[in-house]
Scaffold this active site. Structure first.
Site, PDB file in Angstrom:
ATOM      1  CB  ILE A  34     -24.633   1.141  -1.136  1.00  0.00           C
ATOM      2  CG1 ILE A  34     -25.191   2.410  -0.523  1.00  0.00           C
ATOM      3  CG2 ILE A  34     -25.774   0.304  -1.678  1.00  0.00           C
ATOM      4  CD1 ILE A  34     -25.981   3.209  -1.488  1.00  0.00           C
TER       5      ILE A  34
ATOM      6  CB  CYS B 208     -14.992  10.823  20.362  1.00  0.00           C
ATOM      7  SG  CYS B 208     -16.206  11.306  19.134  1.00  0.00           S
TER       8      CYS B 208
ATOM      9  CE  LYS C 104     -25.373   1.357 -10.065  1.00  0.00           C
ATOM     10  NZ  LYS C 104     -24.364   0.585  -9.362  1.00  0.00           N
TER      11      LYS C 104
ATOM     12  CD  GLU D 232      -2.510   1.719   0.287  1.00  0.00           C
ATOM     13  OE1 GLU D 232      -3.258   0.914  -0.275  1.00  0.00           O
ATOM     14  OE2 GLU D 232      -2.371   2.914  -0.100  1.00  0.00           O
TER      15      GLU D 232
ATOM     16  CG  HIS E 199     -25.172  -1.148  -5.363  1.00  0.00           C
ATOM     17  ND1 HIS E 199     -25.963  -0.057  -5.612  1.00  0.00           N
ATOM     18  CD2 HIS E 199     -23.914  -0.683  -5.197  1.00  0.00           C
ATOM     19  CE1 HIS E 199     -25.208   1.039  -5.614  1.00  0.00           C
ATOM     20  NE2 HIS E 199     -23.953   0.681  -5.360  1.00  0.00           N
TER      21      HIS E 199
END
Lengths: 421, 479
Positions: B53, B406, B256, B37, B55
């Site tokens: 998502i 947090c 989309k 990476e 789909h």
């Protein structure tokens, strides 16, 4: 799970929470302050500049000094405090308000209270809230975060700084960072007038020769890894003049673009929120729509001065004590925002006693008159040499002002309209 | 970490959602695998900024590889969710038609969904749509409902896949920007910009936006990846406009459209826009595009308010033609191309892992299953998911669960420490793993606390703290 019982639980240990709790104690109620930081004082602890306390203590103090005086008063009155404890939620269980908080020391603590005072303060609006486009490099901070890093942790966030928004924290930070060897390249304000107090414009910008760009919109933040510059664009007669955009190179952007009351706990409890303040709707006793739940300080509406916060919180504490003792007003009149008034706090008055009302103007105006009217009849008017949105106003209305001239027209639906003319 | 002398059976270039799925799949076999990476952490490219998502399987025809992999991948999420540690929910998808004309497209989507074997897909009347999603505009005339669609936190998905792969022996090499490749005997030697080298027999090019330049570095196919930017707004979880399901507009020939997505963690995402850009590192948002998002979203849910916006961001889709490119290179030996993985890449990615494994097998890679492969990773308990009683028990075991760092997303110090110890040592890395700094205050209250914890846990000096590696330093001096 540790269980506690108090007459009142106060959420937040800043100036508001401590003042409300001290007042409750002085009226014989037990009060527990729950504070998420390790010490009391709230945001005052990082405000090491002067200018606090002129009204409350009649002397000029730094933030931590102001906090200390309030804390001494509260401790002397016998409040109890749970620090390092984050409130998870407030619920109604069996006729009580139940506050759940967590800390590393005690685990989860369950506090049963007859009354709750909300005093959580506010948070800073951020880049997303004002939707500044551009890339997302490091070096973009809210002014309060920068203040914390510099004043408490001892780090300089950046050397070449542009400040967006002319709120007080940003102005204070312009001076603070100038003292620390940073170059402030400008303060950018979208409005034609500053948002901060006049004294801060003079002492923090003018004294340091820092340019103030009024009627300028920040239209882009540029930089891949670290900020490299901001693009600002003049606004002329309401039109954004993209043809006149220019860039100010910098490695740091501080945002001082307003504060928002932190009402997520309140909302989850079912407290109704006034969209004009982002704080709860409260009646003449600073009580929310939920019986026994009061609000004060910056969680109710954002104040200019902590002195006003302390004053308001003391009243909230007193009202909560009255409520715990079973007292309630015989009747209340609704307050209505008239011309040029953005909001009024509280939103009701008790005609049988003195009421202090905080309000904000929507306009900048010289020679203004603050007017209270009932059915069009002026019951009080106060001359003001100058009003502007950034300076909070107040007025008091008492039985004399609110008395019905004609008993036949007395009705529950009477409204008091407050206007700036 | 880097293995200069050793030889890997497979080197996967690019630790986005495809690389991560491929790495985890290959970790099942007796293989030496390196996942390379270029950034300081995984999932910082296209896999970070997308709609998140799973789909519904009705947008594309099965003649496309992307549709076949989407249908297969979508069914793999329950199992992955059981084994790994990432948020996923099959909340369903609706497509809303606002004009009678759009109902024709709805019908086509429905028929395509049926042909694709989508379970439970239905056409909806106006009444049915408003029953499913009461916040929809009163202009709604009907729509489509696909209950199998879902939502997933994409970066957490990648982090967890990589954690699982590493647990099963895959070497992750970060900040390795693969630049050159040469043949040495039967192997590839991959050289990074900083001169480090990795030797591997097989190479997978899952370099996302940079798959085209990498392909050229291997002397393989010549194609061009064009970035297509998608901008998003993120809305506070307190918003009153949150739908129950993912809301799609009726798609056009090219897109989309802009969606309204209730994310798994409770916020609402609106977007993305679609605009072609040149620069593959241009993640800036623009005024013009952002305005379109609010406009479009409000046609579907009118109560969406700009006061709910907590941040905006942009992602880049790696576009090259209409379909995915997943194949053995015809020009370079032992190289698998995994390129042009745009939507529905996230949905398809688990199936892409399997597909690439099969391609490697076809190309001669010997696959022997590990008897001790462990599909599961530790599921980190999150303070925000716990009841007061459960949290009390956790604090008893680990007091750091009682320190909420947090407040907006309720993230405890314990979770932040775990993220740092797992190797996420930048502010963004910690953010994507734990959600600290991701809520409504956007780090205004917790950034200094996280900096402190990071310095304490790693021994870093203040000048070494970065937002996401490289030159993104956070502090510039001491008083």
């Amino acid at each position: 799970m540790k269980q506690l019982k108090f007459d009142a639980a106060v959420i937040g240990g800043g100036a508001a929470g401590m003042s409300a709790a001290a007042e409750l104690r002085s009226r014989g109620c037990s009060a527990l302050v729950i504070e998420r930081e390790e010490e009391l004082g709230g945001i005052l602890m990082q405000c090491i500049h002067n200018g606090f306390g002129l009204i409350e203590f009649n002397e000029e103090l730094s933030g931590p000094e102001f906090a200390q005086k309030i804390e001494e008063r509260a401790v002397a009155s016998g409040i109890e405090a749970l620090c390092g404890t984050t409130v998870l939620e407030i619920r109604q269980e069996g006729g009580f308000h139940v506050v759940y908080g967590v800390s590393s020391r005690h685990g989860v603590v369950r506090v049963e209270a007859k009354a709750v005072v909300l005093a959580m303060g506010c948070r800073e609006r951020n880049r997303g809230n004002i939707r500044i486009p551009g890339s997302r490099p490091s070096g973009v901070y809210t002014a309060g975060l920068a203040q914390r890093l510099v004043n408490i942790d001892g780090y300089i966030p950046g050397k070449d700084v542009v400040i967006i928004g002319s709120g007080d924290i940003g102005l204070i930070m312009a001076r603070r960072l100038s003292w620390s060897g940073c170059k402030i390249h400008g303060v950018v304000e979208i409005l034609p007038y500053p948002s901060g107090l006049t004294r801060n414009i003079v002492q923090c910008l003018e004294d340091f020769g820092i340019p103030l760009y009024l009627s300028h919109l920040t239209t882009n933040i540029r930089g891949k890894d670290r900020v490299q510059g901001v693009e600002i664009t003049p606004v002329e007669n309401g039109a954004v003049r993209y043809d006149k955009s220019f860039e100010i190179p910098c490695d740091t952007v501080l945002l001082s673009v307003g504060l928002v009351p932190e009402n997520e706990l309140s909302r989850n409890l079912g407290v109704e929120i006034n969209p004009a303040t982002n704080g709860p709707w409260v009646d003449s006793r600073l009580m929310t729509n939920i019986p026994g739940v009061f609000a004060c300080g910056n969680v109710l509406h954002v104040h200019d001065l902590v002195d006003y916060v302390a004053e308001e919180a003391r009243r909230a504490g007193a009202f909560a004590a009255d409520w715990l003792a079973g007292a309630s007003p015989q009747r209340e009149l609704r307050l209505k925002t008239g011309s040029n008034v953005r909001y009024l706090n509280p939103s009701k008055v008790d005609p049988d006693r003195e009421n202090k009302i905080y309000l904000r103007s929507m306009v900048v105006k010289n020679g203004a008159v603050l007017e209270a009217r009932i059915d069009g009849r002026v019951v009080k008017s106060i001359k003001k040499a100058h009003v502007q949105p950034s300076e909070m106003l107040f007025l008091t209305l008492g039985p004399k002002d609110l008395a019905e001239p004609d008993q036949r027209t007395a009705s529950q639906s009477a409204q008091v309209e407050i206007a700036i003319v | 970490m880097t293995d200069r002398t050793g030889r890997y059976d497979v080197a996967i270039i690019g630790a986005g959602v495809c690389g991560a799925n491929i790495a985890r799949k290959l970790s099942q076999y007796e293989l030496k695998v390196a996942l390379l990476e270029k950034e300081i952490d995984v999932s910082l490219g296209t896999s970070k900024a997308n709609s998140g998502i799973v789909h519904g399987g009705f947008h594309d025809n099965k003649k496309y590889l992307k549709a076949r992999l989407e249908l297969k991948g979508a069914l793999m999420f329950e199992r992955l969710h059981d084994e790994l540690d990432f948020p996923f929910e099959r909340c369903g998808i609706v497509v809303v038609a606002l004009h009678e004309d759009e109902l024709r497209t709805i019908e086509q989507l429905y028929l395509q969904g049926v042909e694709n074997g989508v379970i439970g897909i239905e056409m909806c009347s106006r009444e049915r749509m408003l029953e499913l999603e009461p916040k929809l505009s009163s202009d709604t005339v009907g729509g489509l409902y696909a209950p199998s669609g879902g939502i997933v936190e994409p970066y957490r998905f990648v982090f967890s896949l990589v954690e699982s792969a590493r647990k099963n022996g895959v070497d992750l090499v970060t900040e390795f920007a693969a630049a050159l490749a040469r043949r040495e005997g039967d192997d590839w030697i991959i050289t990074a910009l900083d001169g480090r080298e990795i030797r591997a027999k097989y190479v997978v090019n899952s370099a996302g936006l940079f798959a085209d330049t990498l392909s050229k570095a291997f002397g393989a196919e010549d194609f061009a990846i064009k970035p297509r930017k998608g901008e998003y707004y993120l809305l506070d979880k307190m918003t009153k406009a949150k739908p129950n399901r993912v809301i799609f507009p009726v798609p056009t020939a090219v897109s989309k459209g802009m969606l309204i997505i209730p994310t798994v963690e409770g916020t609402v995402l609106i977007g993305p826009t679609a605009s072609a850009v040149e620069d593959k590192e241009d993640f800036s948002t623009t005024r013009v595009e952002l305005e379109k998002i609010l406009q479009s979203a409000r046609t579907m849910i009118p109560s969406i308010s700009e006061t709910d916006v907590i941040t905006s961001f942009a992602g880049l889709r790696p576009v090259c033609g209409e379909d995915f490119i997943i194949e053995l290179s015809a020009k370079a030996p032992h190289l698998v191309q995994v390129a042009a993985i745009q939507s529905p890449g996230l949905t398809a990615s688990p199936a892409i892992g399997e597909y690439v494994k099969d391609l490697l097998k076809k190309d001669g890679l010997r696959l022997v299953e590990k008897p001790d492969w462990d599909p599961c990773v530790e599921k980190v308990r999150r303070a925000r998911d716990l009841s007061p009683w459960e949290l009390d028990e956790m604090v008893a075991k680990d007091p750091a669960y009682g320190d909420i760092v947090c407040r907006c997303e309720r993230v405890s110090e314990a979770e932040i420490v775990k993220a740092i110890r797992a190797g996420h040592t930048t502010l963004d890395g910690i953010k994507y793993v734990t959600r600290a700094q991701m809520g409504r205050c956007q780090g205004g209250f917790c950034t200094y606390k996280i900096i402190k914890i990071l310095m304490r846990e790693t021994g870093m000096g203040y000048e070494e703290v970065t937002k996401r590696g490289g030159g993104s330093y956070v502090l510039r001096g001491e008083l």
